[in-house]
Write a protein that holds these residues in place. Structure first.
Motif, PDB file in Angstrom:
ATOM      1  N   ARG A  29      -3.556   0.760  -5.077  1.00  0.00           N
ATOM      2  CA  ARG A  29      -4.409  -0.072  -4.222  1.00  0.00           C
ATOM      3  C   ARG A  29      -3.729  -0.288  -2.878  1.00  0.00           C
ATOM      4  N   ASP A  30      -4.521  -0.536  -1.863  1.00  0.00           N
ATOM      5  CA  ASP A  30      -3.987  -0.752  -0.518  1.00  0.00           C
ATOM      6  C   ASP A  30      -3.102  -1.982  -0.428  1.00  0.00           C
ATOM      7  N   ASP A  31      -3.298  -2.932  -1.347  1.00  0.00           N
ATOM      8  CA  ASP A  31      -2.535  -4.182  -1.266  1.00  0.00           C
ATOM      9  C   ASP A  31      -1.382  -4.225  -2.269  1.00  0.00           C
ATOM     10  N   GLY A  79       0.792  -1.233   0.000  1.00  0.00           N
ATOM     11  CA  GLY A  79       0.000   0.000   0.000  1.00  0.00           C
ATOM     12  C   GLY A  79       0.815   1.270   0.000  1.00  0.00           C
ATOM     13  N   SER A  80       2.093   1.178   0.373  1.00  0.00           N
ATOM     14  CA  SER A  80       2.913   2.392   0.485  1.00  0.00           C
ATOM     15  C   SER A  80       3.440   2.839  -0.874  1.00  0.00           C
TER      16      SER A  80
END
Lengths: 272, 272
Positions: free
Chosen positions: A117-119, A78-79
């Motif tokens: 996306r967060d993933d 996510g980063s």
């Protein structure tokens, strides 16, 4: 006949082509140019971001194929931050992106904020643009810079070692080298294994399954003089070829030749 | 006073100390000896095997700490085969193993067949024994071989970069080097980044938080002559230190200094 120029005369470069942070700001507001020759002396990086569910396969794919895929950094899921360029935003600071869905190229946006996306786990992979300053300083011509073009890249017939669900063929970049500069080009790049290291092949392109050097699969063709030897290095577009063949549900990459310019000095990666 | 000897006079070595396959067979039937100086010219490897659920953390830990943890191979889950040594059995072919449960050393068996699990992923990590032949050939003394001991290894106070649930401090190996051989030792090891590359530190051990060179955390102490400089290289025991600190439910490793001897020629890993 191309004019021999030194693309690394830093004083001639405007600030946005010389300072990594300024280059990233330039791309952040929408500029779209290949980054070869930019920010001389600094490391450039390929981007491949995949969902966390695919991160182990991707990291293992890179470990098993270190010539085309040397890993410089891996982000937390996510980063969009990387220690290679503190303050940079991986979603906006490259000139252009590619969006892949089920192995198909579905978008080529100037910034990727809407696609993040967060993933997503982002892999930053060494780029041969990083060793161009060292080769140029050692007298090896950089034809694509002389001709103000993107470097030519080719999809070879050489299979990578597969890793989990990821498989594909190796992509290479090519630079024509005069015979008397060949050993210099090999030595100088070999000392930088984190940015592809020594060439994977020198000479006859058909050995790699390349039919026509004038028709690269990515980037632009360059002139090759009669006495020059085409020299091929592993290329960080290789994960994109793996995406095309392996069809993960989603991937986000840079557009070939349009790299992240990092703050890391290129000699950081010299082994000696 | 130690006698200067060449530990790499191959003709003097019996076959089980010279040929990787014979060495592995020797250890398979129960021999337990440190492997420094064995099978000169061949790559040796550290072993760390963890459950598949921990494999991404381990691979990322290695990527983030390439000096102590350069990855040479990663197995498929459950497999005890490695392409570094076709025919070898990772469960039996090392001299001694260590079994870790919740970060505690619970067994140190001669073979690990009973401990192997279907979900184990084994990482083979470069070992500094691999560059000892090159250093020795270049005139750098190998004191632990002269003294017929295991190399001394120390747990430093230098934190590794963490990865997921894995964190820990770096372990180093030490060799005393005469000042006039220091640049040679640095250069020769630097050219082999896959087996730890150049030293992480030369000189004062307190810089690494090492209090007493005569009391290594792993392996044996060696004599250091008054003019010699202690030189410290990243060590593949580092993942064991991470296991101790991070306490994964299970891990299987080699015993320090008792490595897998592979079939891979050490110059395979030379960058030039």
């Amino acid at each position: 006949m191309t004019r021999p120029v030194s693309p690394y005369a830093e004083r001639q470069l405007p600030i946005h082509r010389r300072i990594p942070k300024a280059a990233r700001a330039h791309f952040r507001v929408g500029a779209d140019e290949p980054t070869a020759g930019w920010a001389p002396g600094h490391t450039q990086a390929n981007l491949i971001a995949v969902p966390a569910d695919w991160a182990y396969d991707m990291l293992l794919f890179c470990q098993r194929n270190p010539k085309p895929c040397p890993v410089l950094d891996v982000t937390e899921a996510g980063s969009w931050r990387t220690r290679l360029a503190p303050g940079a935003d991986l979603r906006t600071d490259l000139p252009r992106y590619r969006v892949w869905q089920n192995g198909e190229l579905t978008d080529e946006p100037a910034e990727a904020t809407g696609w993040w996306r967060d993933d997503l786990v982002a892999f930053l992979i060494g780029c041969s643009f990083t060793f161009e300053a060292a080769l140029s300083a050692a007298g090896v011509p950089m034809r694509h810079l002389e001709q103000d073009r993107n470097v030519p890249m080719y999809l070879t017939d050489r299979p990578c070692r597969s890793a989990g669900r990821l498989h594909g063929r190796m992509v290479v970049s090519m630079r024509p080298v005069p015979p008397e500069k060949l050993s210099t080009a090999i030595r100088e790049s070999a000392l930088l294994p984190a940015v592809h290291g020594s060439p994977v092949h020198c000479g006859d392109p058909s050995v790699l399954g390349i039919e026509d050097l004038d028709r690269p699969d990515f980037g632009d063709p360059v002139d090759i003089r009669p006495d020059e030897i085409p020299v091929f290095w592993g290329c960080g577009v290789t994960p994109q070829a793996a995406v095309m063949e392996s069809r993960p549900p989603f991937a986000l990459t840079h557009a070939p030749g349009r790299m992240l310019i990092t703050d890391v000095r290129d000699d950081t990666y010299r082994v000696i």
